[in-house]
Structures are given as structure tokens and as C-alpha cells.
Design an enzyme around this catalytic site. Structure first.
Site, PDB file in Angstrom:
ATOM      1  N   SER A 190      54.695  54.316 -34.829  1.00 51.66           N
ATOM      2  CA  SER A 190      55.170  54.962 -33.613  1.00 51.66           C
ATOM      3  C   SER A 190      55.493  53.889 -32.578  1.00 51.66           C
ATOM      4  O   SER A 190      56.308  53.007 -32.833  1.00 51.66           O
ATOM      5  CB  SER A 190      54.152  55.978 -33.113  1.00 51.66           C
ATOM      6  OG  SER A 190      54.696  56.752 -32.070  1.00 51.66           O
ATOM      7  N   ASP A 400      59.281  63.905 -39.649  1.00 55.71           N
ATOM      8  CA  ASP A 400      58.895  63.434 -38.313  1.00 55.71           C
ATOM      9  C   ASP A 400      59.866  64.000 -37.277  1.00 55.71           C
ATOM     10  O   ASP A 400      61.049  63.637 -37.260  1.00 55.71           O
ATOM     11  CB  ASP A 400      58.920  61.910 -38.288  1.00 55.71           C
ATOM     12  CG  ASP A 400      58.287  61.324 -37.039  1.00 55.71           C
ATOM     13  OD1 ASP A 400      58.088  62.061 -36.054  1.00 55.71           O
ATOM     14  OD2 ASP A 400      57.992  60.113 -37.052  1.00 55.71           O
ATOM     15  N   HIS A 466      54.796  62.765 -38.236  1.00 53.48           N
ATOM     16  CA  HIS A 466      54.705  61.521 -37.472  1.00 53.48           C
ATOM     17  C   HIS A 466      53.481  60.689 -37.847  1.00 53.48           C
ATOM     18  O   HIS A 466      52.342  61.128 -37.683  1.00 53.48           O
ATOM     19  CB  HIS A 466      54.675  61.847 -35.976  1.00 53.48           C
ATOM     20  CG  HIS A 466      54.835  60.656 -35.107  1.00 53.48           C
ATOM     21  ND1 HIS A 466      55.893  59.787 -35.223  1.00 53.48           N
ATOM     22  CD2 HIS A 466      54.065  60.170 -34.093  1.00 53.48           C
ATOM     23  CE1 HIS A 466      55.772  58.833 -34.323  1.00 53.48           C
ATOM     24  NE2 HIS A 466      54.673  59.034 -33.634  1.00 53.48           N
TER      25      HIS A 466
END
Length: 583
Positions: A190, A400, A466
Site C-alpha cells: 500500500s 483491490d 488490498h
């Protein structure tokens, strides 16, 4: 688990760069002498940093709620590259040179960070690394209050922190053991993935191997995508969501029913959502009436991606099959709306205000201009990193919807374009960028993909959201869930695969991802293949056993390049000269 010890070298270029960096570190640390014990490391002075504590930790011990299993030298320090900086970092060193593998790993952090990633440090020290992490320049979790009136802290978080952490770790190694780090690694997912890309692009001398998961490297664009999801999914602050979690999950189920079998196997996951043709209108009032007109419009807006008020697309959207993972919370709970007010406009926007202050045209453009110099890492020019032997493993979940995976795919295509055009004069390079077509992109990827794979490998995870959520096999480490110790090897673990690539020259063709049930029960394993290859069932045997799948590369004409891909590839190539300062 003890990872393999030292193997080979990173090549003559890597050796030369390591020698140069060692000399620089010795000069930067005026007291970089062999330390007789851990406690004496408080006298070491890394660049712009002060060591505040150094002491041996002996297990059993718990640090910030995390148990440690081996003795180590715990060093704490603060880096202050500006008058408003306070980058609190920790460097953990094996207690003797004999207990050290010669490796260092720095760990990235997601979101706003604000805390040292102790769990990662604990695993790394058990594996014989020098390991390091920081609070990225501020304390606290997902809140933006620290950004108001503190541009230097934003710079520390956005681009500088890891430079000082890694430099401190290498300086401490030289002092403690009397020898430099032999191989250095970085991992993050991320925002940690963005940090990873930042390291390759802007600090090519620091790391040999970098693992970047779901990287938010197009950061200003990604930030506005999170605001788009906030406004789309929760149009009015404090009011119910425009699409309930139940309805979102039903849309995902319908997408699976339509597209699960297109890879020849019904297994509850879509191998490649880009190959899926799913008519969302069939779920609206004119079809099944599963979705109301407003709900249908909401899902369509999420698929479409960030779009200006006049209909101009600005960034990619969510994929088919990701609907159950739609998340509106970053804009409000993560305070990403107020962050724009704080840093870009020096105004304290409330959660009730930011929707009225944001647009996706002029505000978007201005914010991108202001934010890019301190947060963005989209450049395909990682020449300096590659020339010294650097390698990059890049992974992303197909499901995601926080950081849409098309950005990672576009970066691979941008790398192939850069390989093709890199020797052209700037004007000719720019003309090629403006003339990109799907045919040119696909043909260039075919021609230059193998060259890119010499230093960059992209792995896409079906049905994974994610940084490791979702329903597909997701335990590969590197910022995603860690596999059990028994599977932290180059076949199942991205960091171990990177170590083998750097130290033995064996590039990963596939990574076997694991899905766990209760405890360490393995539910499913699947190979993740280096893009553009994808896993294909061999036709017999358990579909939960990775051995029954092979990596197959689709034919060129089966790859579809969209207008959104062109937009993102151009975005990357236009920012090829974006290099951010250390200070």
C-alpha cells in the site's frame, strides 16, 4: 525459520556501489568505529540523526506487544533532517557477527503510518537480519491532524524517512560489526509499496532487492480515487452508504457466476478480471431489479474510475469481482479529504466540509502539482537502481478496490515503453508518448517484456483485495499475510524469492500463494505467475494443490489494452524525470 545465509554477490557494479556507499557512510558517521558492545552505539552519529538508546534484549521479552524469540541489540534513534522533523526509528541488530546473515531489511508502513512495525522487526531479527523501521516522522494512526501546518513532517512521511532509517542502519552495522551490510532489502504494501517504489526511483544506492505490494505510486491520483470512492459510496457524510455491503457482495456473486469459468475452471475466483465481460445493467431496474437506479449508478461509478465533472477520466477504477471489497472509509475515517485541505490549502477542512471543497478537475490538478514532488513514485526510469544490480518484485491483488491493480499493470507497460524509447531525445520520446495506441503498447510489451523481467517481476493475485484480504490465496509475505515459518522459502515467500534472486541469480517465475483456514490449516495453494503468464489448471488433481497448475502466457492478441491503460501509461512516462530530493 533461518533463511539461507550469504550466497554470491550482486555483480561488479553492485560491489563497486557497495564500496562507495561504505565510504560515504563512514564519512557521514564521524564516530563510525568498531563498537565494543551494544551500549556504545549511542556514540554513533548517523546522518542528521541521534541515537537515544542502545541495549541488549534477551528473550523471553515483549516489545510493544510483540514477542521476540532471539537476543539482539535494540537501537532507538531520532532523525531530524529539518527543524520540524522527528523521525523515530529502531534498528535491531543480531548480537554478534556470527549470528548475522549479512543482510539488512527495512520495513515500509501503510497509510499514514505513525508507528514502528514491530511485528516485522521481530520476524526479521529471528531470521538473522539487521532490521529497521520508523514512525515515518509522526506518532498516531489514521488521522490527518499532524499534517496541518507541518509541511516538513509530510515530506518526512512522503519521501525522506526511509533514507535516514536505512542510512542509520548501515552506519550502525559498520560500527557494531566492523563490516558493512552485504545485501539490503526493503518490503512494503500500500503506502509501504509506494515507499518501495520511491526507494528504487530516488534512492537507488540503498537497497539491492525491493518488494512492492499494491503500491500507491501514482499517489496524488490515488488520493483522489479514495476521495472519489468516499463521495460515490457515501455521498453525504454521516448518512447510510449508497450501496450496502449485502448488495455489494451480491454483485460480486453475479460477477463470479458470469466470469469464474472463463479460465476453464469453476473455483470461486476470477483468474483475470480484465477478460471478464459483465453487463452490470442486467442487475438494474431493467433487468433483475437487484439494484435500484441509484445503486446501479454507484457500482458503475466505481468501475469507471475517477472522472472529472465534465466526464474526463482521471484514474482507473475497480475491477469486476472486487465489489464486496469496496471501501469508502479512507476519505472520512482515514481523513484523506481533510489532508488535501491541510497540506495543499493550509485549511482545516472538517469531515463534513471536504466533499464541497473537492472537485476532480481544477482542485485535482492543483493538488497533483503540489503533492507530486513529495509523494509520487510513478517514474519508469529506475536505471540507476538496475545498473547496480537492483531487482524489484511487484505484486497486486486483482480484487483491490483501494489501490486499483490497473496502476501496477500500467507500470509494467510503462517499463517496456521506457526500454524501447529511453535513448531517444526528449522531444522524440514525448511525441511517442502522445501517439500510444493499444497495438503499440501490446507489441512493445511483447518485444521488451523479457528485458524488463531481468529486473522487475509482476505477480497478480486473483480474488485478493488490498494487501492480502479477499477470498483467494494471499499469504506470500512482503507486506501481505506471512506464510507459516515452514513455507518461508523462495517458492512460497516473496522476500525469500528476492533473496535468492539477488544472491544466487535465480529469478522467480512463480510464487505459490497460500490460503489458510483455522490456525495453520492450508485450504488452497495456487501459483502466481510472473506477468503476463497466468496459472492454468492441468485438468486433473485437486484444484487446491498448486502442483496441478502451470504458468501459461496468453497469446499477444488475447491481451486487451484499454483507454484507461493508455492514460496511466502516459501518466507514468510523462513523469519519468520526477526525482525527489533527500532533504
Amino acid at each position: 525459520m533461518q533463511l539461507p545465509r550469504r550466497h554470491g554477490t550482486a555483480g561488479s557494479g553492485g560491489r563497486y556501489a557497495a564500496i562507495v556507499l561504505t565510504l560515504v557512510l563512514a564519512l557521514a558517521s564521524r564516530t563510525a568505529r568498531a563498537a565494543s558492545d551494544c551500549a556504545s552505539l549511542t556514540s554513533v552519529t548517523p546522518e542528521a540523526s541521534t541515537i537515544t538508546s542502545a541495549a541488549i534484549v534477551t528473550p523471553p521479552a515483549t516489545i510493544n506487544g510483540v514477542a521476540v524469540s532471539v537476543p539482539f541489540c535494540r537501537v532507538q534513534g531520532v532523525a531530524r533532517p529539518s527543524s520540524d522533523s522527528e523521525i523515530k526509528f529502531e534498528v535491531w541488530l543480531p548480537p554478534t557477527a556470527a549470528a548475522w546473515t549479512g543482510r539488512m531489511k527495512v520495513n515500509g508502513t501503510g497509510g499514514y503510518a505513525g508507528a514502528t512495525p514491530y511485528a516485522r522487526l521481530a520476524q526479521d531479527i529471528g531470521d538473522g537480519f539487521i532490521t529497521a523501521g520508523s514512525n515515518m516522522g509522526h506518532d498516531g494512526g489514521e488521522a490527518a491532524s499532524w499534517t496541518l501546518g507541518h509541511p516538513e513532517k509530510v515530506k518526512d512521511w512522503g519521501l525522506r524517512a526511509h533514507y535516514y532509517v536505512a542510512t542509520a542502519a548501515k552506519t550502525l552495522s559498520l560500527s557494531f560489526y566492523g563490516q558493512p551490510v552485504e545485501h539490503s532489502y526493503f518490503e512494503g504494501c500500500s503506502n509501504g509499496g509506494r515507499q518501495a517504489m520511491m526507494m528504487a526511483q530516488n534512492y537507488p544506492e540503498l537497497f539491492d532487492g525491493i518488494v512492492a505490494g499494491a503500491p500507491s505510486m501514482f499517489y496524488p491520483d490515488l488520493l483522489f480515487w479514495l476521495l472519489w470512492t468516499g463521495k460515490t459510496l457515501t455521498p453525504v457524510y454521516g448518512q447510510p452508504a449508497a450501496l450496502s455491503t449485502v448488495k455489494a457482495s451480491l454483485v460480486t456473486q453475479r460477477a463470479l457466476e458470469k466470469c469464474d469459468a472463463i479460465d476453464g475452471l469453476v473455483d470461486g475466483q476470477i483468474t483475470n478480471p480484465r477478460a471478464c465481460s459483465f453487463d452490470i445493467d442486467s442487475l438494474g431496474p431493467a433487468g433483475e431489479n437487484l439494484l435500484t437506479e441509484q445503486e446501479l449508478a454507484t457500482v458503475k461509478a466505481m468501475y469507471a474510475g475517477t472522472t472529472s465533472e465534465t466526464g474526463q477520466q482521471r484514474y482507473a477504477g475497480a475491477m469486476f469481482g472486487s465489489e464486496a471489497f469496496f471501501d469508502p472509509n479512507f476519505a472520512d475515517n482515514g481523513r484523506y479529504g481533510p489532508f488535501i485541505g491541510h497540506y495543499v490549502y493550509s485549511q482545516d477542512w472538517s469531515l463534513a466540509q471536504w466533499r464541497g471543497m473537492i472537485n476532480f478537475s481544477s482542485v485535482y490538478d492543483h493538488a497533483k502539482e503540489v503533492l507530486s514532488p513529495v509523494t509520487a513514485a510513478p517514474s519508469p526510469d529506475i536505471t540507476a537502481f538496475v545498473n547496480r544490480g537492483g531487482k524489484l518484485i511487484h505484486y497486486h491483488g486483482w480484487g483491490d478496490s483501494v489501490v486499483p491493480p490497473n496502476g501496477s499493470l500500467a507500470y509494467f507497460f510503462a517499463l517496456t515503453q521506457f526500454e524501447k524509447l529511453r535513448h531517444l531525445p526528449k522531444e522524440a520520446f514525448d511525441r511517442h508518448i502522445e501517439k500510444l495506441t493499444p497495438q503499440v503498447v501490446a507489441a512493445t510489451a511483447q518485444a521488451f517484456g523479457k528485458r524488463v523481467q531481468q529486473y522487475h517481476r509482476l505477480f497478480l493475485l486473483p480474488a485478493v483485495s488490498h494487501c492480502g484480504g479477499g477470498t483467494g490465496p494471499n499469504a506470500i509475505g512482503g507486506g501481505a499475510p506471512e506464510p507459516t515459518a515452514a513455507l518461508r522459502d523462495p517458492e512460497h515467500h516473496v522476500v525469500s524469492a528476492m533473496i535468492r534472486w539477488i544472491e544466487e541469480g535465480v529469478a522467480p517465475e512463480k510464487i505459490i500463494a497460500t490460503r489458510y483456514g483455522t490456525g495453520s490449516t492450508v485450504l488452497r495453494q495456487r501459483p502466481l505467475c510472473a506477468y503476463p503468464a497466468q496459472a492454468v489448471y492441468n485438468g486433473s488433481g485437486s484444484i487446491d494443490d498448486a502442483a496441478n497448475f502451470s504458468c501459461v502466457t496468453p497469446k499477444l492478441q488475447e491481451r486487451t489494452i484499454t483507454a484507461t491503460d493508455i492514460l496511466l501509461i502516459q501518466n507514468s512516462l510523462r513523469q519519468r524525470d520526477l526525482k525527489l530530493p533527500n532533504r
